[in-house]
Structures are given as structure tokens and as C-alpha cells.
Design an enzyme around this catalytic site. Structure first.
Site, mmCIF file in Angstrom:
data_model
loop_
_atom_site.group_PDB
_atom_site.id
_atom_site.type_symbol
_atom_site.label_atom_id
_atom_site.label_comp_id
_atom_site.label_asym_id
_atom_site.label_seq_id
_atom_site.Cartn_x
_atom_site.Cartn_y
_atom_site.Cartn_z
ATOM 1 C CG ASP A 15 -1.789 -3.327 1.092
ATOM 2 O OD1 ASP A 15 -1.428 -4.475 0.762
ATOM 3 O OD2 ASP A 15 -1.504 -2.825 2.202
ATOM 4 N NE ARG A 28 -0.471 -13.521 1.246
ATOM 5 C CZ ARG A 28 -0.607 -12.280 1.700
ATOM 6 N NH1 ARG A 28 -1.217 -12.072 2.844
ATOM 7 N NH2 ARG A 28 -0.134 -11.259 1.022
ATOM 8 C CG ASN A 63 5.186 -6.662 -3.367
ATOM 9 O OD1 ASN A 63 4.472 -5.971 -4.072
ATOM 10 N ND2 ASN A 63 5.102 -6.598 -2.038
ATOM 11 C CD1 TRP A 64 11.383 -7.935 -6.790
ATOM 12 C CD2 TRP A 64 11.099 -9.988 -7.617
ATOM 13 N NE1 TRP A 64 11.175 -7.813 -8.149
ATOM 14 C CE2 TRP A 64 11.007 -9.066 -8.683
ATOM 15 C CE3 TRP A 64 10.951 -11.359 -7.908
ATOM 16 C CZ2 TRP A 64 10.775 -9.456 -9.997
ATOM 17 C CZ3 TRP A 64 10.728 -11.748 -9.227
ATOM 18 C CH2 TRP A 64 10.638 -10.798 -10.260
ATOM 19 N NE ARG A 66 4.045 -9.489 -0.556
ATOM 20 C CZ ARG A 66 2.810 -9.020 -0.495
ATOM 21 N NH1 ARG A 66 1.831 -9.754 -0.944
ATOM 22 N NH2 ARG A 66 2.571 -7.831 -0.008
ATOM 23 C CD GLU A 187 -4.833 17.368 -1.062
ATOM 24 O OE1 GLU A 187 -5.166 17.011 0.082
ATOM 25 O OE2 GLU A 187 -4.163 18.403 -1.282
HETATM 26 C C1 IPE Z 1 2.411 -2.229 -1.396
HETATM 27 O O1 IPE Z 1 1.803 -3.200 -0.615
HETATM 28 C C2 IPE Z 1 2.748 -2.767 -2.754
HETATM 29 C C3 IPE Z 1 1.617 -3.060 -3.609
HETATM 30 C C4 IPE Z 1 0.347 -2.849 -3.332
HETATM 31 C C5 IPE Z 1 1.953 -3.606 -4.880
HETATM 32 P P1 IPE Z 1 2.637 -4.108 0.402
HETATM 33 O O2 IPE Z 1 1.664 -4.985 1.085
HETATM 34 O O3 IPE Z 1 3.757 -4.756 -0.293
HETATM 35 O O4 IPE Z 1 3.220 -3.001 1.395
HETATM 36 P P2 IPE Z 1 3.730 -3.097 2.896
HETATM 37 O O5 IPE Z 1 4.703 -4.231 2.967
HETATM 38 O O6 IPE Z 1 2.529 -3.340 3.755
HETATM 39 O O7 IPE Z 1 4.335 -1.764 3.172
HETATM 40 C C1 IPE Z 2 -1.642 -6.253 -2.269
HETATM 41 O O1 IPE Z 2 -2.153 -7.135 -1.350
HETATM 42 C C2 IPE Z 2 -1.053 -6.920 -3.485
HETATM 43 C C3 IPE Z 2 0.411 -6.886 -3.505
HETATM 44 C C4 IPE Z 2 1.185 -6.315 -2.643
HETATM 45 C C5 IPE Z 2 1.051 -7.561 -4.605
HETATM 46 P P1 IPE Z 2 -1.250 -7.879 -0.288
HETATM 47 O O2 IPE Z 2 -0.751 -9.138 -0.876
HETATM 48 O O3 IPE Z 2 -0.176 -6.999 0.237
HETATM 49 O O4 IPE Z 2 -2.306 -8.193 0.828
HETATM 50 P P2 IPE Z 2 -2.143 -8.000 2.371
HETATM 51 O O5 IPE Z 2 -1.685 -6.590 2.586
HETATM 52 O O6 IPE Z 2 -1.136 -9.003 2.816
HETATM 53 O O7 IPE Z 2 -3.504 -8.258 2.913
HETATM 54 MG MG MG Z 3 -0.063 -5.680 1.746
#
Ligand code: IPE
Ligand code: IPE
Ligand code: MG
Length: 220
Positions: A15, A28, A63-64, A66, A187
Site C-alpha cells: 500500500d 498515481r 479496488n474495482w 476506483r 504477527e
Molecule cells: C489494500 O489497499 C489493497 C491492496 C494493497 C491491493 P487499499 O488502498 O485498497 O486499502 P484501503 O482502501 O486503504 O483499506
Molecule cells: C496500493 O497503493 C496499490 C493498490 C491498492 C492497488 P494505493 O493505490 O492504495 O496507494 P495509496 O494508498 O492511495 O497511496
Molecule cells: Mg491504498
């Protein structure tokens, strides 16, 4: 740099890609690109340290939600990254998650990489979770009539191996629907460092913290 105890299965919630890029005035998508490259670096390092299984969260069932442009990038760019670096994958690679919603290019990549990696033994396995969700996985388990006890339940999971150490980069302190059942006695290690900036040094620090944890599994 030695470790007396090494987790056999590490899971990482990759993340912070988007914020890493925004902070640098980049789109991004650039964060996702750098994150993809870093997966190769950290996979090599973790293997050298003696970890046997690494499961990474690359795209969740949530994530769909987005914007379409970002979803498209996340489900197509890895094809190019893996295609150009696949020679480096000298170990088994498996993909977990739903397969029925992925674009054809991603499905072809999954088939190709998994098939190519069958030539290697299972001393080190990288599991990539794409369109994966822990709750979705439980639906999959509930539809399996062979589940009679904890052992058969684990076998019915998309990832049958218990997690020893769960790392989340990017600063959030939550599990976001990743490996719910497998993390029953994991953990947890949370770091503010975003995934593209998560280095070999940071990885070692996480394993050092794990080394000091007293795991009891409900016993004494
Ligand atoms: C979790 O990250 C999913 C992945 C790293 C693939 P997200 O960015 O989607 O999680 P939330 O929305 O902050 O919980
Ligand atoms: C993790 O990075 C990758 C996926 C969830 C696919 P993010 O895209 O969630 O990045 P942040 O959390 O918005 O910075
Ligand atoms: Mg994220």
C-alpha cells in the site's frame, strides 16, 4: 546481518503507491509502476533471507471501485512489467483471487507465468493476489462440500498456508480484507513507508521485529 528465527510465510499489503507518487508531483500510476518494480527487488531479498512463501496483495475485490483509468492501469501495466522481467522469476509463482472478471491479457499472463514457473521446485513460492478478497474467499470455501474440519477448511482456501508475518506498508493500520483466515495467528507489522520506498533495510527491520515476538498460539 543474521536472523535466528525467520518466518516461513510472509504476506505484504503493498500500500501507499498513490500517495508516494502524489507527494512527488507524479501521477498515481507512476507509484504503481515503481511499486511493481519493487516487488522484484523485495522478492529476491526475502528469498535470500530464507522465507519460503511470500503472498502479496496487488489488487483487492474492493479496488474495482476506483476510477476506470486507474483500474485499467492496475490490470494491464503488470503485464508489461512481468513480460519484460519474467526471466528473473526463477521460482514458483502462483496467482490467487477471482479469475472471472480479469481482462484477457491478465489471464494470459497468469497462465503463462504459472506454467513457466512449474519447472522450479517449491522451496520458494511467490503468491500474487489479484481480484482477491478474504470474504470472497470464504464464499468459495462455503461452496466446498469437502470441508469437514480445520485442516480441510485450510485446503479449501485459495491460499492454504498460515501467515507468520503480515506486513502493511503505507501507514494504514488495517487488514483491508486480506488473508483473513490465514492471519488468525499472524504477527502484524505496520510501517509508514510506502510500498515503492520499502527497501531491503526496511524488510530486514520487519524481520528483526518478528524475531523478537513471543508467539504462543493460545498456549503458555
Ligand atoms: C489494500 O489497499 C489493497 C491492496 C494493497 C491491493 P487499499 O488502498 O485498497 O486499502 P484501503 O482502501 O486503504 O483499506
Ligand atoms: C496500493 O497503493 C496499490 C493498490 C491498492 C492497488 P494505493 O493505490 O492504495 O496507494 P495509496 O494508498 O492511495 O497511496
Ligand atoms: Mg491504498
Amino acid at each position: 546481518m543474521k536472523l535466528s528465527i525467520v518466518p516461513s510465510h510472509v504476506a505484504i499489503i503493498l500500500d501507499g503507491n498513490g500517495r508516494w507518487a502524489s507527494k512527488r508531483g507524479l501521477p498515481r500510476s507512476q507509484g504503481h509502476y515503481q511499486g511493481g518494480q519493487n516487488l522484484f527487488t523485495i522478492t529476491k531479498e526475502i528469498r535470500k533471507l530464507g522465507v519460503q512463501k511470500l503472498t502479496v496483495f496487488a489488487f483487492s475485490t474492493e479496488n474495482w471501485k476506483r476510477p476506470k483509468e486507474e483500474v485499467d492501469y492496475l490490470l494491464t501495466k503488470p503485464i508489461e512489467i512481468f513480460e519484460t522481467r519474467k526471466e528473473e522469476l526463477d521460482h514458483q509463482v502462483k496467482f490467487i483471487g477471482r479469475r472471472d472478471r480479469l481482462p484477457q491479457g491478465m489471464l494470459d499472463l497468469i497462465t503463462d507465468i504459472e506454467k513457466r514457473s512449474e519447472q522450479f521446485d517449491d522451496t520458494f513460492v511467490l503468491y500474487v493476489a489479484i481480484d482477491y478478497g478474504g470474504l470472497e474467499e470464504l464464499i468459495h470455501v462455503a461452496q466446498n462440500n469437502e470441508v469437514k474440519d480445520i485442516e480441510s477448511l485450510k485446503q479449501a482456501l485459495m491460499q492454504p498456508h498460515d501467515v507468520d508475518l503480515l506486513i502493511r506498508t503505507g501507514g494504514e493500520i488495517r487488514i483491508s480484507n486480506f488473508l483473513l483466515a490465514q492471519s488468525a495467528y499472524a504477527e502484524f507489522y505496520f510501517t509508514k513507508t510506502s510500498w515503492p520506498a520499502f527497501s531491503k533495510k526496511e524488510l530486514f527491520k520487519a524481520l528483526k521485529v518478528f524475531e523478537k515476538r513471543k508467539r504462543r498460539f493460545g498456549g503458555l
